[in-house]
Enzyme design. Structure first.
Site, PDB file in Angstrom:
ATOM      1  CB  THR A  36     -10.087   4.856  -0.871  1.00  0.00           C
ATOM      2  OG1 THR A  36      -9.532   5.222   0.398  1.00  0.00           O
ATOM      3  CG2 THR A  36      -9.441   3.590  -1.371  1.00  0.00           C
TER       4      THR A  36
ATOM      5  CE  LYS B 167      -2.109  10.674   3.175  1.00  0.00           C
ATOM      6  NZ  LYS B 167      -2.925   9.841   2.270  1.00  0.00           N
TER       7      LYS B 167
ATOM      8  CE  LYS C 187      -6.522  13.733   0.517  1.00  0.00           C
ATOM      9  NZ  LYS C 187      -6.259  12.791  -0.588  1.00  0.00           N
ATOM     10  NE  ARG C 188      -3.324  10.083  10.330  1.00  0.00           N
ATOM     11  CZ  ARG C 188      -2.921   9.159  11.227  1.00  0.00           C
ATOM     12  NH1 ARG C 188      -3.624   8.059  11.401  1.00  0.00           N
ATOM     13  NH2 ARG C 188      -1.833   9.307  11.935  1.00  0.00           N
TER      14      ARG C 188
ATOM     15  CE  LYS D  96     -13.965   5.899   1.092  1.00  0.00           C
ATOM     16  NZ  LYS D  96     -13.001   5.902   2.216  1.00  0.00           N
TER      17      LYS D  96
ATOM     18  CG  HIS E  58      -1.938  -1.031   1.296  1.00  0.00           C
ATOM     19  ND1 HIS E  58      -3.201  -0.880   0.781  1.00  0.00           N
ATOM     20  CD2 HIS E  58      -1.888  -2.287   1.803  1.00  0.00           C
ATOM     21  CE1 HIS E  58      -3.891  -1.983   0.998  1.00  0.00           C
ATOM     22  NE2 HIS E  58      -3.121  -2.847   1.605  1.00  0.00           N
TER      23      HIS E  58
HETATM   24  C1  LIG Z   1       4.180   0.721  10.020  1.00  0.00           C
HETATM   25  C2  LIG Z   1       3.374   1.969  10.012  1.00  0.00           C
HETATM   26  C3  LIG Z   1       2.415   1.998   8.852  1.00  0.00           C
HETATM   27  C4  LIG Z   1       1.047   1.879   9.089  1.00  0.00           C
HETATM   28  C5  LIG Z   1       0.169   1.926   8.003  1.00  0.00           C
HETATM   29  C6  LIG Z   1       0.668   2.065   6.736  1.00  0.00           C
HETATM   30  C7  LIG Z   1      -0.317   2.062   5.601  1.00  0.00           C
HETATM   31  C8  LIG Z   1       0.157   1.244   4.477  1.00  0.00           C
HETATM   32  C9  LIG Z   1      -0.549   3.419   5.132  1.00  0.00           C
HETATM   33  C10 LIG Z   1      -1.807   3.512   4.303  1.00  0.00           C
HETATM   34  O1  LIG Z   1      -2.872   3.589   4.830  1.00  0.00           O
HETATM   35  N1  LIG Z   1      -1.628   3.529   2.981  1.00  0.00           N
HETATM   36  C11 LIG Z   1      -2.729   3.908   2.140  1.00  0.00           C
HETATM   37  O2  LIG Z   1      -3.422   2.724   1.728  1.00  0.00           O
HETATM   38  C12 LIG Z   1      -4.569   3.059   0.953  1.00  0.00           C
HETATM   39  C13 LIG Z   1      -5.330   1.763   0.659  1.00  0.00           C
HETATM   40  O3  LIG Z   1      -4.660   1.018  -0.296  1.00  0.00           O
HETATM   41  C14 LIG Z   1      -4.204   3.823  -0.314  1.00  0.00           C
HETATM   42  O4  LIG Z   1      -5.373   4.172  -0.997  1.00  0.00           O
HETATM   43  C15 LIG Z   1      -3.385   5.052   0.022  1.00  0.00           C
HETATM   44  O5  LIG Z   1      -2.921   5.655  -1.148  1.00  0.00           O
HETATM   45  C16 LIG Z   1      -2.207   4.679   0.906  1.00  0.00           C
HETATM   46  O6  LIG Z   1      -1.501   5.825   1.362  1.00  0.00           O
HETATM   47  C17 LIG Z   1       2.007   2.175   6.481  1.00  0.00           C
HETATM   48  C18 LIG Z   1       2.896   2.131   7.578  1.00  0.00           C
END
Ligand SMILES: CCc1ccc([C@H](C)CC(=O)N[C@@H]2O[C@H](CO)[C@@H](O)[C@H](O)[C@H]2O)cc1
Length: 789
Positions: free
Chosen positions: A629, A527, A521-522, A633, A343
C-alpha cells in the site's frame, strides 16, 4: 475556537495560559475538536439504529492509526480555524499537533489498511464498528546502537489518550480453559479462568464530518481486581496477581508481521478480542432486532486475516449453546455473516495452532471445530482438513466458515486460487473474489502534502478528496509548463522540508536537488532491502571508479523495523547502517551519494517522507508481496516507482502507463521456475562481476572494519540460500536504476511522468476498495459514496 480552547485549558486541564505546556495546549485543542465531532457521532449511531441498517464489523488484531489530531481537524474542515486560533494564542501550531504520540497499534500493511478502511467506511456513510485490542504498548520503539536495532517498550498511554471514551458499562466476560459438561444434547462450557473485556470507543468521523463510526478497542481487566485477604496477609504480589494476569492479555502488540509465533498468549489475545466483539454485536442485534435468525441481514463481519478466525466457532457456540440452534443451522447462519481477507502467502505467516493447546485453552471451540470439519467433509468429501497433523489450520477454518474470501490485489488473489487455497477454490469456485487494496486520500495526500493538495484544489476544487478519480483531469496538464513548474515546486518544497528534518534528526546534510530514492516498510527478506543496499554499494564503486561521469546525485532513504526475533532482518539493518557510515564519510562521493536510515519508522514518519520522494522502491520478489500500500501512497504523491510485477505494482503500472513506471525483474512464474534450477544463485553471481565485487567487499568487512566477519552470514546466504532471488534480479535492477538516473536528469520530463502517476491513482482510493467490499461481500449500501452524491 480560541476562547473554547482557553475554557478547556482552564476547566478540563486546570491550567491557565501562562502555565500551560505544549501537551496542555494540545489536549485543550483536542477536547474542543472532540466536542465538535461528538454530535455527528452520536447522531449517526442513532440513525443506524432507527434505520435498522446493516452494520459492518471489521475485526482486526491491528489498527495502525498514527496520529489523529490532524485527521479530526481536516475531516471537520477546521484546518484554518484551528491554526488561526492556536496562533492567536501565541502558540506554535505545528509543534502542538506534532506533540501527539502515534497510536502504533499495528505492525505494518495489515494494520494500516484497517485504519484507512475505517476512514473510508465513515466517509462513505456505511454504519460500521472497528473491533480490536487497546494495547497498553503498541509496536516497539526502534533505536540504533552502533548501527544495530534496539527495541524499547512503546508508551503511548503514558499520557491521556484524548480521543477515546472509556465505556465501563460495555463489559463482556471472556472465559479460558476449563471443561465442557453435557446434559442431554446440550453442551455447557465451564471456563476455569475469566477476564473482563472493557470497551474504549474512539469516534471515526469521515470527510466533511457527515457520518461517524466507532472504533471499539477492548482492554482486559480482572474479574476481581484486588485480593484483600492476600494483602492483609502481607502477600502484596498475590493481592494484585489476578489483575496482573488479566492485564497481560491486552498489554502489548506482538511485533511479528510475517511469522506466527505459536505463543499461548497470542491465541488468548485473538480469542479475547474476537469473543468480546461477537458478544457485543450479538447483544446489539438482540436489543435492536431480537430475531437471531435475522442476524445475516443486519450483520457483516470481516475477518482481517486469520487472526480473528476463531469468530466462526465462537458464533456457532453462542448460536448453539446459548440460543439453542441445531449445529448445522448455526454453521450455515454464521457463514452468512462471515467473510475473510487473506493478506499473505508466506507459509510461515499462516497460523496453525497445536490441537493440544486448543484443547487446553478453548475446549468447547475445539469440539465445534470438529463439528465444522465433519460437516464440510460430509458435504464435500476430500475437502482439505482444518484439523491436520495435530494442528488447527486457521486459514482453512476461516475459508470454510466464510461466505466470501478475498485477496488484496489481482495477482495475489490469482495466486491464492492457485496455491494456498487451490483445493478449496476447486470445491467452492465462486467463494474467492478480489478486492485490491486502497489508501485514504485524506491522510495520504490532503493531510500529508499540503503543497500538492493546494495545487490540485486550485485546479479541480476539493471534491477530489472524496472522489479521487477526479484526479484524472490533471493528465491534460502534463504538457502545461506553468502547471508542471508548480508541480515541481511542490515536490521541491517537500524535499527541502525533509532535508531540514533529516539534518536535525540524523545529522546528515542532503541536497534537495538529488534524487530522493526511498524504501520504507517492514524489514523482510522478500521485500529485498538487501538488493537495494547491494545496488547502492555498486553505484558507490562506480562513482569512485569514474568520477568524471555525469552522475545523477542520489539520496538513499531507508526506514523500517525488524521483528525482534528476526535475526536476518536485523543483520540487514546493521549492514545498511555500516555501509551508510562509510559512504557518507567518503569525500570522493560527497554530494553525489548519501544514505540515511532514520530510526523508529512509523505512520508519522511516512507522512513526512512520502511527499518528498522522487523514486519509490517496490522491489519485492514477484509473488511475495500480497499487495503493498506504500506503493500507492508514493505514486499518489508524485513519485515514480521502480518495481517488480508483484502485488498491486501490476495494477499501478496498468493505471499509470508502463512508460511511467520503471519495471524490472523476474515475474512470479519465472521466480518459481528459477528456483527449480540448481545453483541458480551461484550462476547469477558468476555472471555478474559487479555483484561479485560488492559481495566481496562486504564479506571482507570493508564496511565493518571493527568486526570484519559481521556480515559473513548474510553474504553466505546469498550464495546457497538466496530464497528471494536477490542475485537473479540484481543486474536488471541495477540497469533499471541507471535508466532512472538518465530520465531524472530531464527534470521536466520526470515531472510530467510523476504527474501522470498522481493523476492516475484515483482508483487506488480505499473508498473504491470499500465500495467493492460493500457490493461484492457485505451487501451493504454506501449512502455517501461519490456515486450516490
Ligand atoms: C501471525 C503473525 C502475522 C502478523 C501479521 C501478518 C500480516 C498479514 C502481514 C501483513 O501486514 N501483510 C501485508 O498486508 C498488506 C495489506 O493487505 C499488504 O498490502 C501487504 O502486501 C502484506 O504483506 C501476518 C502474520
Amino acid at each position: 475556537m480560541k476562547n473554547d480552547i482557553l475554557k478547556r485549558l482552564r476547566y478540563s486541564l486546570g491550567k491557565d495560559a501562562g502555565a500551560a505546556s505544549v501537551q496542555d495546549w494540545r489536549m485543550a485543542l483536542s477536547l474542543v475538536l472532540r466536542d465538535q465531532l461528538v454530535d455527528v457521532w452520536l447522531d449517526s449511531a442513532r440513525r443506524a439504529e432507527v434505520n435498522a441498517s446493516k452494520r459492518v464489523y471489521y475485526l482486526s488484531m491491528e489498527f495502525l492509526i498514527g496520529r489523529l489530531i490532524e485527521d479530526m481537524i481536516s475531516n471537520l474542515g477546521l484546518d484554518a480555524a484551528a491554526r488561526d486560533a492556536v496562533e492567536a494564542l501565541g502558540q506554535d501550531y505545528d509543534m502542538i499537533v506534532h506533540d501527539e504520540p502515534d497510536a502504533a497499534l499495528g505492525n505494518g500493511g495489515l494494520g494500516r489498511l484497517a485504519a484507512c478502511f475505517m476512514d473510508s467506511l465513515a466517509t462513505l456513510g456505511i454504519p460500521a464498528f472497528g473491533y480490536g485490542i487497546r494495547y497498553e504498548h503498541g509496536l516497539f520503539e526502534q533505536s540504533f546502537v552502533d548501527g544495530a536495532q534496539a527495541e524499547s517498550p512503546e508508551t503511548w498511554l503514558s499520557q491521556r489518550h484524548v480521543w477515546e471514551f472509556e465505556r465501563p458499562e460495555v463489559q463482556h466476560r471472556i472465559g479460558f480453559g476449563g471443561h465442557v459438561s453435557r446434559d442431554g444434547g446440550r453442551a455447557t462450557w465451564h471456563p476455569d479462568n475469566m477476564v473482563v473485556a472493557t470497551g474504549y470507543d474512539t469516534p471515526v468521523v469521515g470527510w466533511q464530518g457527515e457520518w461517524g463510526n466507532t472504533l471499539r478497542l477492548w482492554s482486559a481487566k480482572p474479574v476481581n481486581p484486588f485480593d484483600l485477604e492476600s494483602f492483609n496477609r502481607g502477600d502484596y504480589l498475590a493481592a494484585s496477581r489476578s489483575e496482573a494476569l488479566a492485564r497481560t492479555i491486552s498489554r502489548v502488540l506482538y511485533p511479528d508481521d510475517t511469522t506466527e509465533n505459536g505463543k499461548e498468549l497470542r491465541l488468548k489475545q485473538e480469542y479475547f478480542f474476537t469473543a468480546a466483539s461477537i458478544m457485543d454485536l450479538m447483544c446489539r442485534h438482540m436489543e435492536e432486532d431480537g430475531d437471531i435468525r435475522a442476524l445475516p441481514e443486519h450483520v457483516a463481519i470481516q475477518l482481517n486475516d486469520t487472526h480473528p478466525a476463531i469468530a466462526g466457532p465462537e458464533l456457532v457456540r453462542l448460536l448453539v449453546d446459548d440460543h439453542g440452534l441445531a449445529m448445522a443451522e448455526a454453521i450455515t447462519l454464521a457463514r452468512r455473516c462471515l467473510a475473510y481477507t487473506n493478506h499473505t502467502l508466506l507459509p510461515e505467516a499462516l497460523e496453525r495452532w497445536p490441537e493440544g493447546l486448543f484443547a487446553r485453552v478453548l475446549p468447547r471451540h475445539l469440539e465445534i471445530i470438529r463439528e465444522i470439519e465433519a460437516a464440510q467433509q460430509a458435504e464435500f468429501p476430500g475437502s482439505p482438513h482444518i484439523l491436520e497433523h495435530g494442528d488447527v489450520c486457521m486459514g482453512e477454518l476461516a475459508f470454510v466458515m466464510a461466505h466470501k474470501v478475498n485477496g488484496v490485489s489481482a495477482l495475489h488473489t490469482d495466486l491464492v486460487k492457485k496455491t494456498v487455497f487451490a483445493e478449496l477454490h476447486r470445491i467452492h469456485p465462486t467463494r474467492i473474489v478480489n478486492q485490491t487494496n486502497g489508501i485514504t486520500p485524506r491522510r495520504w495526500l490532503h493531510g500529508c502534502n499540503p503543497a500538492l493538495r493546494d495545487l490540485i484544489t486550485q485546479q479541480l476544487g476539493d471534491t477530489w478528496v472524496s472522489d479521487l478519480e477526479q484526479l484524472a483531469a490533471l493528465k491534460a496538464k502534463r504538457s502545461d509548463t506553468s502547471f508542471i513548474q508548480a508541480f515541481q515546486q511542490a515536490k521541491r518544497s517537500n524535499k527541502v522540508a525533509l532535508s531540514n528534518w533529516i539534518s536535525e534528526t540524523c545529522g546528515v546534510a542532503l541536497d534537495p536537488d538529488a534524487m530522493f530514492d526511498v524504501q520504507i516498510k517492514r524489514i523482510h527478506e522478500y521485500k529485498r532491502q538487501l538488493m537495494n543496499l547491494l545496488e547502492t554499494v555498486a553505484l558507490w564503486n562506480e562513482m569512485r571508479d569514474d568520477p568524471d561521469r555525469d552522475w545523477t546525485p542520489r539520496v538513499k532513504i531507508f526506514g523500517g523495523k525488524a521483528a525482534p526475533g528476526y535475526v536476518l532482518a536485523k543483520q540487514i539493518i546493521h549492514l545498511i547502517n555500516d555501509v551508510a557510515r562509510v559512504v557518507n564519510a567518503d569525500p570522493a562521493t560527497k554530494g553525489r551519494l548519501r544514505i540515511v536510515f532514520p530510526p523508529n519508522y512509523n505512520v508519522t514518519m511516512a507522512e513526512r517522507l512520502i511527499p518528498a520522494a522522487d523514486l519509490s522502491e517496490q522491489i519485492s520478489t514477484a509473488g511475495k508481496e500480497a499487495s503493498g500500500t506504500g506503493n500507492m501512497k508514493f505514486a499518489l504523491n508524485g513519485a515514480l516507482t521502480i518495481g517488480t510485477l508483484d502485488g498491486a505494482n501490476v495494477e499501478i503500472r496498468d493505471h499509470v502507463g508502463s512508460e511511467n513506471f520503471f519495471l524490472f525483474g523476474l515475474t512470479a512464474s519465472e521466480v518459481v521456475d528459477r528456483r527449480h534450477q540448481h545453483g541458480f544463485s551461484r550462476a547469477a553471481i558468476e555472471a555478474s562481476p559487479r555483484l561479485q565485487r560488492v559481495l566481496g567487499q562486504i564479506f571482507e568487512g570493508r564496511f565493518s572494519p571493527e568486526d570484519p566477519h559481521r556480515h559473513h552470514g548474510l553474504i553466505g546466504m546469498l550464495y546457497d540460500h538466496d530464497h528471494f532471488l536477490v542475485t537473479c534480479d540484481f543486474d536488471s535492477y541495477y540497469d533499471t536504476q541507471r535508466r532512472a538516473d538518465v530520465v531524472f536528469q530531464n527534470s521536466r520530463n520526470w515531472a510530467s511522468m510523476a504527474l501522470m502517476n498522481t493523476a492516475s491513482m484515483g482508483w487506488f482510493s480505499s473508498d473504491r476498495t470499500i465500495q467493492g467490499y460493500a457490493r461484492d461481500i457485505w451487501q451493504a449500501d454506501a449512502p455517501r459514496s461519490a456515486l450516490e452524491r
